[in-house]
Design a protein around this motif. Structure first.
Motif, PDB file in Angstrom:
ATOM      1  N   THR A 216       0.857  -1.188   0.000  1.00 22.66           N
ATOM      2  CA  THR A 216       0.000   0.000   0.000  1.00 22.66           C
ATOM      3  C   THR A 216       0.896   1.243   0.000  1.00 22.66           C
ATOM      4  N   PRO A 217       0.348   2.393  -0.348  1.00 20.75           N
ATOM      5  CA  PRO A 217       1.062   3.648  -0.079  1.00 20.75           C
ATOM      6  C   PRO A 217       1.180   3.844   1.431  1.00 20.75           C
ATOM      7  N   TYR A 218       1.914   4.875   1.834  1.00 22.41           N
ATOM      8  CA  TYR A 218       2.033   5.142   3.264  1.00 22.41           C
ATOM      9  C   TYR A 218       0.979   6.153   3.705  1.00 22.41           C
ATOM     10  N   PHE A 219       0.583   6.059   4.958  1.00 16.60           N
ATOM     11  CA  PHE A 219      -0.414   6.948   5.543  1.00 16.60           C
ATOM     12  C   PHE A 219       0.299   7.821   6.565  1.00 16.60           C
ATOM     13  N   ASP A 220       0.391   9.120   6.269  1.00 14.86           N
ATOM     14  CA  ASP A 220       1.091  10.063   7.130  1.00 14.86           C
ATOM     15  C   ASP A 220       0.071  10.731   8.052  1.00 14.86           C
ATOM     16  N   PHE A 221       0.182  10.482   9.354  1.00 13.09           N
ATOM     17  CA  PHE A 221      -0.782  11.045  10.292  1.00 13.09           C
ATOM     18  C   PHE A 221      -0.654  12.571  10.392  1.00 13.09           C
ATOM     19  N   ASP A 222       0.453  13.141   9.962  1.00 13.41           N
ATOM     20  CA  ASP A 222       0.585  14.601   9.941  1.00 13.41           C
ATOM     21  C   ASP A 222      -0.326  15.238   8.904  1.00 13.41           C
ATOM     22  N   THR A 223      -0.545  14.543   7.790  1.00 14.95           N
ATOM     23  CA  THR A 223      -1.265  15.159   6.671  1.00 14.95           C
ATOM     24  C   THR A 223      -2.529  14.415   6.245  1.00 14.95           C
ATOM     25  N   ASP A 224      -2.641  13.121   6.575  1.00 18.26           N
ATOM     26  CA  ASP A 224      -3.714  12.301   6.012  1.00 18.26           C
ATOM     27  C   ASP A 224      -4.858  12.005   6.966  1.00 18.26           C
ATOM     28  N   MET A 225      -4.720  12.377   8.226  1.00 17.19           N
ATOM     29  CA  MET A 225      -5.808  12.145   9.185  1.00 17.19           C
ATOM     30  C   MET A 225      -7.088  12.836   8.707  1.00 17.19           C
ATOM     31  N   ASN A 226      -8.217  12.176   8.903  1.00 12.21           N
ATOM     32  CA  ASN A 226      -9.478  12.790   8.517  1.00 12.21           C
ATOM     33  C   ASN A 226      -9.740  14.026   9.380  1.00 12.21           C
ATOM     34  N   PRO A 227     -10.046  15.183   8.762  1.00 12.22           N
ATOM     35  CA  PRO A 227     -10.255  16.397   9.561  1.00 12.22           C
ATOM     36  C   PRO A 227     -11.455  16.303  10.499  1.00 12.22           C
ATOM     37  N   VAL A 228     -12.411  15.447  10.190  1.00 18.09           N
ATOM     38  CA  VAL A 228     -13.576  15.286  11.066  1.00 18.09           C
ATOM     39  C   VAL A 228     -13.158  14.721  12.415  1.00 18.09           C
ATOM     40  N   THR A 229     -12.393  13.624  12.403  1.00 19.56           N
ATOM     41  CA  THR A 229     -11.993  13.001  13.669  1.00 19.56           C
ATOM     42  C   THR A 229     -10.939  13.828  14.391  1.00 19.56           C
ATOM     43  N   MET A 230     -10.063  14.509  13.617  1.00 25.15           N
ATOM     44  CA  MET A 230      -9.035  15.339  14.241  1.00 25.15           C
ATOM     45  C   MET A 230      -9.663  16.532  14.959  1.00 25.15           C
ATOM     46  N   ALA A 231     -10.579  17.226  14.271  1.00 26.90           N
ATOM     47  CA  ALA A 231     -11.236  18.380  14.882  1.00 26.90           C
ATOM     48  C   ALA A 231     -12.113  17.950  16.050  1.00 26.90           C
ATOM     49  N   ASP A 232     -12.784  16.821  15.913  1.00 24.08           N
ATOM     50  CA  ASP A 232     -13.628  16.327  17.003  1.00 24.08           C
ATOM     51  C   ASP A 232     -12.804  16.086  18.264  1.00 24.08           C
ATOM     52  N   ALA A 233     -11.648  15.465  18.107  1.00 20.73           N
ATOM     53  CA  ALA A 233     -10.807  15.152  19.268  1.00 20.73           C
ATOM     54  C   ALA A 233     -10.347  16.418  19.975  1.00 20.73           C
ATOM     55  N   ILE A 234      -9.911  17.408  19.216  1.00 23.00           N
ATOM     56  CA  ILE A 234      -9.390  18.636  19.813  1.00 23.00           C
ATOM     57  C   ILE A 234     -10.505  19.491  20.412  1.00 23.00           C
ATOM     58  N   CYS A 235     -11.660  19.505  19.763  1.00 23.11           N
ATOM     59  CA  CYS A 235     -12.744  20.381  20.215  1.00 23.11           C
ATOM     60  C   CYS A 235     -13.510  19.808  21.406  1.00 23.11           C
ATOM     61  N   ARG A 236     -13.295  18.556  21.749  1.00 21.04           N
ATOM     62  CA  ARG A 236     -13.844  18.012  22.988  1.00 21.04           C
ATOM     63  C   ARG A 236     -13.085  18.532  24.213  1.00 21.04           C
ATOM     64  N   GLU A 237     -11.850  18.958  23.991  1.00 19.46           N
ATOM     65  CA  GLU A 237     -10.986  19.318  25.106  1.00 19.46           C
ATOM     66  C   GLU A 237     -11.243  20.743  25.597  1.00 19.46           C
ATOM     67  N   THR A 238     -10.762  21.022  26.806  1.00 19.84           N
ATOM     68  CA  THR A 238     -10.834  22.361  27.374  1.00 19.84           C
ATOM     69  C   THR A 238      -9.674  23.182  26.839  1.00 19.84           C
ATOM     70  N   TRP A 239      -9.983  24.239  26.114  1.00 18.97           N
ATOM     71  CA  TRP A 239      -8.938  25.023  25.467  1.00 18.97           C
ATOM     72  C   TRP A 239      -8.318  26.031  26.433  1.00 18.97           C
ATOM     73  N   SER A 240      -7.019  26.140  26.355  1.00 23.55           N
ATOM     74  CA  SER A 240      -6.265  27.133  27.120  1.00 23.55           C
ATOM     75  C   SER A 240      -4.913  27.282  26.445  1.00 23.55           C
ATOM     76  N   ARG A 241      -4.170  28.280  26.847  1.00 28.23           N
ATOM     77  CA  ARG A 241      -2.827  28.462  26.283  1.00 28.23           C
ATOM     78  C   ARG A 241      -1.966  27.243  26.596  1.00 28.23           C
ATOM     79  N   SER A 242      -2.054  26.766  27.831  1.00 29.15           N
ATOM     80  CA  SER A 242      -1.244  25.607  28.212  1.00 29.15           C
ATOM     81  C   SER A 242      -1.666  24.360  27.445  1.00 29.15           C
ATOM     82  N   TYR A 243      -2.967  24.268  27.101  1.00 32.36           N
ATOM     83  CA  TYR A 243      -3.437  23.102  26.347  1.00 32.36           C
ATOM     84  C   TYR A 243      -2.766  23.049  24.976  1.00 32.36           C
ATOM     85  N   PHE A 244      -2.745  24.161  24.249  1.00 33.85           N
ATOM     86  CA  PHE A 244      -2.142  24.158  22.921  1.00 33.85           C
ATOM     87  C   PHE A 244      -0.621  24.031  22.995  1.00 33.85           C
TER      88      PHE A 244
END
Length: 427
Positions: A216-244
């Motif tokens: 198979t080709p390679y799957f790069d998690f830096d660029t190929d992750m689905n934006p739906v699951t990536m955004a969902d994971a981050i937006c569940r969290e409590t945002w703060s300067r220290s978080y990012f």
């Protein structure tokens, strides 16, 4: 003139009042969202969407889109600010080689790690990995399973997976060596040393010289992750300067690729094993790998009879991503679909520290629904980390996906000891 202007002014005044009212309602709604309490995490760990989730989600999808555009325009990159849509290296050749570890004073927990697994329908499985760390420490594991002998394990694993590297610029320790031959196409896996048959305790001399070949080709998690699951994971969290700051701190480049491992394994006192197994290999590198950051994860890798290659997993790193869904499907023609949803939830499977021997999970990818059944054939466990920080189960499995048979590895990790998470600061 009076009869024509009065209705006009009344209309204009009415529009302004409506605008003021809508603005006021909107501001009150935003204030309500700001002060709305965070829902309690499931099992005390896995964050749930808050009242602010939708606004955060739309904003972060825009950020990911902008970073993906930036990545397409990049001709070269130094690896700074990689991830979330931006690649870490300028070419596959630069990715698929031994990486230079940064200064030990600046990044004492830096890592450069490779991992290979494979299985087949006859019950043969191989799992092997090396993780290069500072001071020439190489965290190493090696498992071979045959239907007749059961599981063979590298004897060095009885004490610790931490070994001294035999070559600081290679993935090599304990008689095991993994060498890239052609970027994203071929690797050589060699071993000469002792392994123990775990069922009987017999120590045997084992040698092999195996070839891993990509299908198979390679799957790069830096660029190929689905934006739906990536955004969902981050937006569940409590945002703060220290978080990012934490997100940036723990980021590792990670990519995966399915292939076949072929060759002969010689085992003293036993018949040679003609190995032909299919599975995944991965490569991870970054400034920090701290096993105590992980609460747990469960990742399934399987190859189906028609050479469809599947990854499905959920990862929990409570300080940064308490519930990250990841996965993809490579079809036999090389086409890629990324996972957008799964019914699999960590708190429903093995949260007590005991992985289930069988489970069913649904997931969607490319607009298609998949039903996966995983049945464990055999299992091995090891500890990894400076203080045995993580307890990892390598599970040799049969799969069934949409009524098609398959095989592969189900790897489950648990934080060894006290559960760890940080609620952070709410904004």
């Amino acid at each position: 003139m009076t009869f024509t202007l009065v209705p006009y002014f009344q209309f204009q005044f009415g529009n302004k009042m409506i605008a003021y009212a809508l603005t006021t309602v909107g501001l009150l709604y935003l204030v309500k969202l700001y002060f709305a309490p965070e829902p309690k995490p499931l099992a005390g760990v896995y964050k749930q969407p808050s009242a602010r989730y939708t606004i955060k989600y739309c904003f972060f999808r825009l950020i990911l889109w902008l970073r993906q555009r930036k990545n397409k325009k990049l001709k070269a990159t130094s690896g700074q600010n990689a991830g979330y849509g931006v690649r870490s290296r300028s070419s596959p050749e630069e990715m698929d080689q031994v990486q230079d570890l940064p200064s030990i004073d600046e990044h004492p927990k830096a890592v450069d790690a490779v991992y290979f697994n494979g299985g087949n329908k006859d019950g043969y499985f191989l799992v092997t990995a090396t993780a290069r760390r500072q001071d020439n420490v190489v965290q190493t594991l090696l498992y071979l399973r045959t239907p007749g002998l059961g599981i063979l394990q590298g004897t060095f694993m009885s004490d610790s997976t931490n070994l001294k590297g035999t070559d600081p610029k290679s993935y090599a320790a304990g008689g095991l060596k993994m060498t890239p031959l052609k970027a994203m196409e071929e690797w050589q896996l060699t071993f000469s040393g002792k392994m123990v048959i775990t069922k009987t305790g017999e120590e045997v001399d084992v040698t092999f010289d195996l070839l891993w070949t990509a299908f198979t080709p390679y799957f790069d998690f830096d660029t190929d992750m689905n934006p739906v699951t990536m955004a969902d994971a981050i937006c569940r969290e409590t945002w703060s300067r220290s978080y990012f700051d934490d997100l940036q701190r723990v980021h590792q480049t990670h990519y995966e690729q399915f292939g076949d491992i072929t060759g002969t394994v010689k085992i003293s006192g036993h018949a040679d094993v003609k190995l032909n197994v299919s599975g995944v290999r991965d490569h991870s590198y970054g400034n920090i790998r701290d096993w105590t950051d992980l609460h747990r994860y469960a990742i399934q890798y399987c190859t189906l009879e028609d050479k469809t290659a599947i990854c499905l997993g959920v990862i929990s790193m409570p300080r940064s991503l308490s519930r990250l869904v990841m996965g993809y499907v490579f079809h036999p023609d090389g086409e890629l679909d990324t996972v957008t949803w799964t019914s699999f939830e960590l708190h429903e499977h093995g949260e007590d520290g005991i992985p289930p021997k069988e489970f069913i999970a649904k997931f969607s990818a490319g607009g298609k629904m998949y039903n996966m059944r995983c049945t464990v054939v055999d299992m091995a466990r090891f500890f990894i980390g400076e203080g045995k920080d993580a307890r990892i189960f390598e599970r040799f499995c049969d799969y069934e996906v949409n009524e098609q048979k398959g095989w592969g590895i189900s790897e489950w990790d648990y934080r060894n000891g006290k559960r760890f998470f940080d609620d952070g600061e709410s904004i």
